[in-house]
Design an enzyme around this catalytic site. Sequence first.
Site, PDB file in Angstrom:
ATOM      1  N   ASP A  78       0.837  -1.212   0.000  1.00  0.00           N
ATOM      2  CA  ASP A  78       0.000   0.000   0.000  1.00  0.00           C
ATOM      3  C   ASP A  78       0.867   1.255   0.000  1.00  0.00           C
ATOM      4  O   ASP A  78       0.550   2.250  -0.682  1.00  0.00           O
ATOM      5  CB  ASP A  78      -0.926   0.015   1.222  1.00  0.00           C
TER       6      ASP A  78
ATOM      7  N   GLU B  61      -2.325  -2.596  -9.346  1.00  0.00           N
ATOM      8  CA  GLU B  61      -1.085  -1.814  -9.424  1.00  0.00           C
ATOM      9  C   GLU B  61      -0.983  -1.080 -10.762  1.00  0.00           C
ATOM     10  O   GLU B  61       0.091  -0.698 -11.203  1.00  0.00           O
ATOM     11  CB  GLU B  61       0.136  -2.731  -9.246  1.00  0.00           C
TER      12      GLU B  61
END
Length: 362
Positions: free
Chosen positions: A328, A354
């Site tokens: 994260d 991502e």
Amino acid sequence: VKLFYFQILPYALHFLIDITALSMTYIVVQPTWIKTFRRLRKWVTYAITGIAMVICGLWTIEHYYLFGSQLGIELYYIPIVLATLFLSTTAGLIVTGISNLILLLVKILVGSFQADYLIEMCLNILFTGLLVYLIRTVVNLRDQVANKQHVLLQNSRDLVIGINREGIIDVCNASMLQFLGVGKADVTQQYFWEVEEKLGAEENQAVEAIFSLLYTEKTAGCRELEIVKGGNSYTFSVNTYHFKDDGFINGRILVLSDLTERKEMERELEKKATEDKLTGLHNRGYFEAKFKEEKLRSERYHHQLSLILIDLDHFKRINDQYGHLAGDAVLRETARFIRSHVRETDCTARYGGEEFVILLPE
């Protein structure tokens, strides 16, 4: 002086003089005791009622000297109504008794005593007393409604201010006073332009906005208004209400409903609906809608449109080796880096896991 000449003046002229005197007593003096003599209103009302009774007494004497019991036009109802409306039921009944007593004495002095006069006086007192009771009942009901409206007005969260036909502020509730930062005595029963100048409208944007609406808004309606006060921005829903009397505008009330919290909630909901919670970039739904819009604009005006797709390689390895918190952190840092290297007109979004995307118009 008028009594000395009453025998040579026509009947109609006598009646016109007395009616004019009573009208002037009510129309001209009545605003005086309400606005100028607010603290002495009760005693001024007594004085005005006494003057009206004297005029009615003069009329009664003239009338019975000229015509006896014929063409009877009783004017003593006027002081009775005045006392009942502006004083109390007791005052109205006292004026009723005095007026009928004056009538009885005049009849006895002009003619002779008759038992019928007493019966007539008692009946007059009875029916006039009933009229007084009905008037006070209506006044009390009106006052009850007015008190309830006053309580609702003063406890309303809306900002309310109003002016009458002369431009005097006659309505200003607690919310408006608090927003303006003044006391009631500084605003009510004063001309709005004097209050506006006293509050410094030229330096105070909030005061200028409110008072400009108060005297320039011509039609009732609803619209939104942004007011900046003390470095804070407020959003209000503006409604203007005109009150008419006999076809003429008798006053205007401005109501500002505070929408600031609702607007902030709407902006927050819109932000949540279009923003990726983790990175702070736009989400995929917002990007796809924006892409369609920019694509149509590019095709119509033949402008350039660029698209950059970014995918973080081996991102799964970061999650597996260092944990999802570290993953994260990488996503947030990537988003920060992207934001710092694009223009304000560019659209940045997290397209998926991502994957990031940048839309560059022009």
